[in-house]
Structures are given as C-alpha cells and as structure tokens.
Design an enzyme around this catalytic site. Structure first.
Site, PDB file in Angstrom:
ATOM      1  CB  CYS A   2       5.993  -5.514  -3.276  1.00 40.74           C
ATOM      2  SG  CYS A   2       6.155  -4.263  -1.730  1.00 40.74           S
ATOM      3  CB  ILE A  50       9.170   3.017  -1.618  1.00 37.35           C
ATOM      4  CG1 ILE A  50       9.647   2.118  -2.727  1.00 37.35           C
ATOM      5  CG2 ILE A  50       9.070   4.529  -2.143  1.00 37.35           C
ATOM      6  CD1 ILE A  50      11.134   2.479  -3.057  1.00 37.35           C
ATOM      7  CB  ILE A 285      22.143   4.712 -21.178  1.00 38.18           C
ATOM      8  CG1 ILE A 285      21.926   3.921 -19.820  1.00 38.18           C
ATOM      9  CG2 ILE A 285      22.732   3.601 -22.001  1.00 38.18           C
ATOM     10  CD1 ILE A 285      23.343   3.800 -19.177  1.00 38.18           C
TER      11      ILE A 285
END
Length: 641
Positions: A2, A50, A285
């Site tokens: 959060c 979650i 990546i």
C-alpha cells in the site's frame, strides 16, 4: 502492499488534505482508498490488495476504535501471531495481516515491531494516549518519510505525498546532492529537501504532544559464529532458505519472480519451483548488446524449472521514460533504476506480486569489492612514489574499452584505493570511485556550492558504519556497512519505487531477518574462500542450478548506457546537461560538465555513470523544484535528441 500518509494538526485535519496526499501515491495502491479523520489526526491509505482481498480495507481499527492503523507491507508470520492474539481474547474482523499489528500494538505498544517478520512501514494513531507511532522494517524494504510544517506533522510512503500539502517553500538540501554524487544514494535522515526527513530502517518514531522521538529497535551482529561442518552449514542454509521462500508465498493473488540469470534470482526460482511446482511466471529484461545481455542465462533456468517465462528488450529510446522514472523515485538515481523499471513493467502485465533476489550479495559476499579490497594489499607492495608518479599516470593515459567491468576500470580502481592505508577508509572510497570523489566534486562545483558543502566527505558515512559494526572480521565489517547503507538506501529503495510505479508488490526472501542473522553467523571463510566469492552459497546452488549459472562471473543488472552516451545519445546528453539549471546558474562548472561528456565520447574515461547521475539530477530539478509536469520534461528531452 500500500501507500500510506497522514497529518497531525492541533487545530484539526481537513479530509480533503489527506485525499490530496493520497492522489500522489495512487500507483502504490490502485485497488482501494480509505481515510480516517478525528480531530487532530488524519491518516490515509491506498491499497494494493494481496491478502483478504474483500475484507482488508484500511485504515483499520481495534475492537473499540481507539487504535487505528495505515500499513504498507507484508507480515509473513501473521497467522502465528493471530493465533496467539486470539488466545489472549482479541477479536478479529478480517483475515488481513494488518489487523494483527493493531492487536499486537495493544499488547506490546511500540515494541510490537520486535515480533513482526516481514517488510513494513506503518502509522498507528493511539487515540487514548493521543500518540502517533511510525515504524519501518528491519532492513528498510518499505519507505517512510516525515516533516514538521509549522504546527503540522506530515508523513507519507513517498516524499511527493508530503510535498502535496506542505506549506513550506521547496528548498534543495545541497548536502544531499553532495552525497548523492558520490554514493548514488542519500544517507538518512536526509532527503533532497531540507524540510523532509526519512525514517531510517529498524526505527520507530513517536510523535506526541508536539515532540518527536526516534529510536532503534534492531541491529545486526556478526559476533557469534556457527561451529558446524560445511555439510551441516549447507543443510541449515538450505532449510532456512526454503522456509524463507515458502513464507514469502503467502497471498491471495498469483505470484511471479524476477529472473535475471544471476545466481541469486535463479536460486529463488529453483526454491519456488520446489514449493509451488512449475506453474508460476518468471520475468527477464535484456538488451541487444551481448556484453550486457543476460537473457540466455535466464532462459536456461526457466527451461530447467519449466516456468512460464516472459522476456523484454530495451534500447536507447528508454531515455524518454526518465521523467516518469524519476518522478516515482522522488530523487535522482543511477542506471539500475531504469533496469528495474522495465522489469517491473513487464511483470505488471501478468502478476501483482513478484519475488526477487535482493540482498543475496550482501548476505553471502558476492560483490567483487569484497575480494578486491583485500587484494589491494598485494598491489600496494609497489612503493607509493612509483604508484603515484609512474603507474597512476600510465593508467590514466590508457584508453577505456567500455565493456562491462573492464580490466582498465578495475586497474584504476585498485590503484586509487591503494593510496588509502586504512581498510575502512579504503572500502568507503571504493563506493565513490565510479562516481564523483571529493576531488571530482571540487572540480565540478562552482565556488558558491563548494563554500557550502566542501567541508563534507561522503566516505565518512561509510567509514562510520564500518567502524560501528559488531564484528571482528574485516569482511563482516564491509557487509555490515552495506546492510546499513547501500542495501536499504539504494537497492531496496529502487526495488520499492520501481515496482510500486506499476502497482506490483516486490518481495525479497533473502531479507527474511532470521536468514540474515543466520548468514551473519557464518565464518568469513564460508563466504570467500581461495578468492571465490559466495563460497558456501555457491556450493548450495550447485545442487539446484546448471553449472553455467553457478560458475559464471557476476555480471550485474545493467544497460549499455556507456555505449549509448558515446553514440546514439551523445548529442542529447551534451545539449541537455549544458542547458540544465545547475550549469546555467553556475552551481556546476560548464567547462567541467563539457569535459566529462567529451572524455567519454573520445574513450578516455568511462564517465557514463557520472553523466547519468547529472542527467537524473537535471530532470529531478525540473520535476520537483521547477514543478514542470512529466509531459513538459519529455518534450524538452525530445527537443534535445
């Protein structure tokens, strides 16, 4: 996961002000918003759901509404704590880990943090005592900032939440800039703004009756060492790592993993596969330049464990994303931020939680500098006069290859550090070498800035931590210094901001504090042996990973920025930096900035990290001091390309 924020105002809090703060951190919690306002206190929460997706709305209170919390993070031992608290008579209304903290606070007060295993930053308002309590987890995985603004006390997960309502004028903390240019991070409690502070990791802040008290609740000791055989250590480590990874699988949403192709992330994936089976997603990546591309290694591990693997490629056009990246960071950084930004962007298309390998190198001694600092003694046998007058100028005259960890860079690094005789000072200077040393900043800074900050030495902060370590061994002191400085303020800061930029929660099993404490108890020869880094961890990895992963040298997560700044982005970096606020106003010397660009262009010195840091700083100023919007800054970049 959060975003949290709040205001304490003696004359009363306007709910609209809390909502204004929350609007700046929507990305941290796109699923839900909540506020609680009562007289002098207002706290807000943006939620990324979650655990207990339907019932975990925040802010959340205890049974009689006297204790309220806004919380960011995950408590991995919350189920066990809940059972203990229920046995004591506490009544729960949700299945969330958030509510556990509320009831634990009722039992233990601020000492509740000592029982929490996980990553967290939270704010608790104790209405009975009119007391605000802020806290961060032991290793600093979750951020928290605060400021005094007249009679108001402000706090937030990100600096931008405080800036949204702060009445004070935005003023640059030039000491922070001084340290950033050497360390690539800002030592807490400083931030880029004079009036805003960071709560350090493993600290609790209590604000009551207009007074602020900050105290530490945990520290890492390397003093007690295990007396076990190597085989027994491997068994203990295997069991503890498996348990840590298993605890990080808690949640009611799908969980994926970053997979760079390095040993740390690969071991996380291998352990997850043993816990979950080959059903989860992995993300990598890469770039076209094979000197920097780790995608083939990531694919080897993904194939072995049959994960659902996703890859992405990045090129020099990523420079257009820098305004967005820096806006999310709230501060300038180095090229690793962009790497993590794109990895998180890829993961966000598929999952809400992603597990990574943060902390593995600090736990088990995986960085070259741990070995290199010791090897410098052998080089230092050459008389100082010859090193200064002959070897140094010879190395300075040699051209740079611009390959990853080039031999020339290593030799220059070793030469420069050999001029320091004290190990702690030598290790601290190792931090600054590839960025701006004290001497480099003297050449860069205009007289006005140098008069203000020239008395400082960024290396002092590292030396202080090195000397403060509860440790006997030099390697342990280096590791402690990293745990207290680079890990939380650089690596974990980037992980948090870049994943939260995309509404993704990042988890780091290596930072389970029990695993950290276990690794601290390993003798140094289990971490480095016969010049082999991560010795015992490498032995364990050999049981689960392909030999190509276990035996390959550490590569690191980087883009070929050095090549881009010499070629595709040369004209851009020159125009943009020379037209920046810092050069126009004489804060930095135009001649020195131009020289850094041209030295890099001609292949004399690899200045790409220095140039990137100056570029980040220029963009940060436009966004946060000039208060230009991201679109306008992108247009300025486009005009310089």
């Amino acid at each position: 996961m959060c975003g949290i924020c709040g205001i304490h105002c003696p004359s009363g809090v306007e709910p609209a002000k809390v909502r204004e703060m929350l609007q700046t951190i929507v990305h941290r919690g796109p699923d839900d918003e909540g506020i609680y306002v009562d007289g002098p206190i207002g706290i807000g929460n943006r939620r990324l759901s979650i655990i207990d997706l339907s019932g975990g709305h925040q802010p959340l209170c205890n049974e009689d509404g006297t204790v309220w919390i806004s919380y960011n993070g995950e408590i991995y031992n919350y189920r066990r704590l809940r059972r203990e608290l229920e046995a004591k008579g506490h009544v729960f209304r949700t299945r969330s880990d958030t509510e556990v903290i509320v009831h634990l606070y009722e039992e233990l007060g601020e000492r509740c943090v000592e029982r929490l295993s996980g990553m967290f930053a939270f704010a608790i308002w104790d209405g009975r005592q009119q007391k605000l309590v802020l806290a961060r987890d032991r290793l600093g995985q979750k951020p928290l900032f605060y400021a005094r603004d007249g009679e108001d006390f402000l706090f937030g997960s990100e600096v931008k939440a405080i800036l949204a309502v702060m009445k004070r004028k935005r003023e640059i903390d030039y000491e922070a800039i001084y340290h950033y240019l050497s360390l690539r991070f800002i030592p807490p409690p400083r931030t880029m703004f004079r009036s805003i502070k960071e709560l350090p990791p493993a600290h609790v802040l209590v604000y009551q009756a207009g007074e602020t008290k900050v105290s530490r609740y945990w520290d890492l000791s390397f003093r007690q060492k295990l007396d076990l055989s190597e085989a027994d250590v491997l068994d203990v480590l295997d069991e503890k790592l498996t348990r840590a990874v298993g605890s990080h699988m808690v949640g009611d949403v799908p969980i994926g993993a970053f997979l760079s192709g390095g040993m740390d992330s690969s071991m996380i994936v291998a352990t997850m596969a043993r816990e979950m089976g080959p059903t989860f997603k992995t993300f990598a990546i890469g770039v076209e330049d094979q000197d920097f591309n780790e995608l083939p290694y990531a694919k080897v591990v993904a194939d072995q464990y049959r994960t659902n693997h996703f890859e992405g490629l990045v090129d020099a056009n990523m420079i257009r994303s820098l305004p967005r990246i820096i806006w999310h960071l709230d501060e300038p950084s180095d090229p690793i931020a962009a790497c993590q930004f794109y990895a998180a962007q890829l993961a966000a298309r598929h999952v809400k939680v992603v597990v990574g390998g943060d902390g593995g190198d600090e736990l088990f001694a995986g960085f070259d500098r741990y070995l290199g600092v010791g090897l410098i003694d052998a080089y230092a046998v050459i008389p100082t006069f010859l090193r200064r007058k002959v070897v140094g100028p010879l190395l300075a005259a040699m051209p740079e290859s611009f390959t990853y960890k080039s031999t020339m860079e290593k030799l220059r690094w070793m030469h420069q550090l050999s001029l320091q005789s004290d190990v702690g000072r030598r290790y601290a200077e190792a931090t600054c070498f590839f960025r701006f040393s004290h001497r480099d900043k003297r050449a860069l800074f205009g007289n006005g800035l140098w008069d203000e900050v020239g008395y400082l030495d960024s290396a002092d902060w590292i030396v202080e931590q090195f000397e403060a370590a509860d440790a006997d061994d030099e390697l342990d002191r280096m590791l402690y210094a990293d745990f207290m400085t680079r890990l939380p303020e650089h690596s974990l800061m980037l992980t948090d901001r870049m994943t939260m930029a995309h509404g993704v929660e990042a988890r780091s099993p290596y930072l389970d504090h029990e695993l950290v404490e276990l690794a601290a108890s390993f003798p140094s020869d289990l971490k480095i042996r016969d010049r082999e880094l991560k010795y015992v961890f490498r032995r364990l990895a050999g049981h689960y990973l392909p030999e190509a992963i276990v035996t390959r040298p550490k590569q690191g997560f980087m883009f070929p920025v050095a090549h881009w700044f010499r070629n595709d982005l040369y004209s851009f970096i020159k125009r943009f930096l020379l037209d920046s606020y810092f050069v126009r106003e004489g804060v930095f010397r135009r001649s020195r900035v131009s020289r850094l660009v041209e030295e890099h262009r001609r292949g004399r010195v690899d200045n790409h990290v220095r140039l990137w840091m100056l570029l980040n700083l220029a963009i940060w100023h436009q966004l946060y001091i000039e208060q230009a919007d991201q679109g306008a800054v992108v247009e300025r970049i486009e005009a310089s390309l």
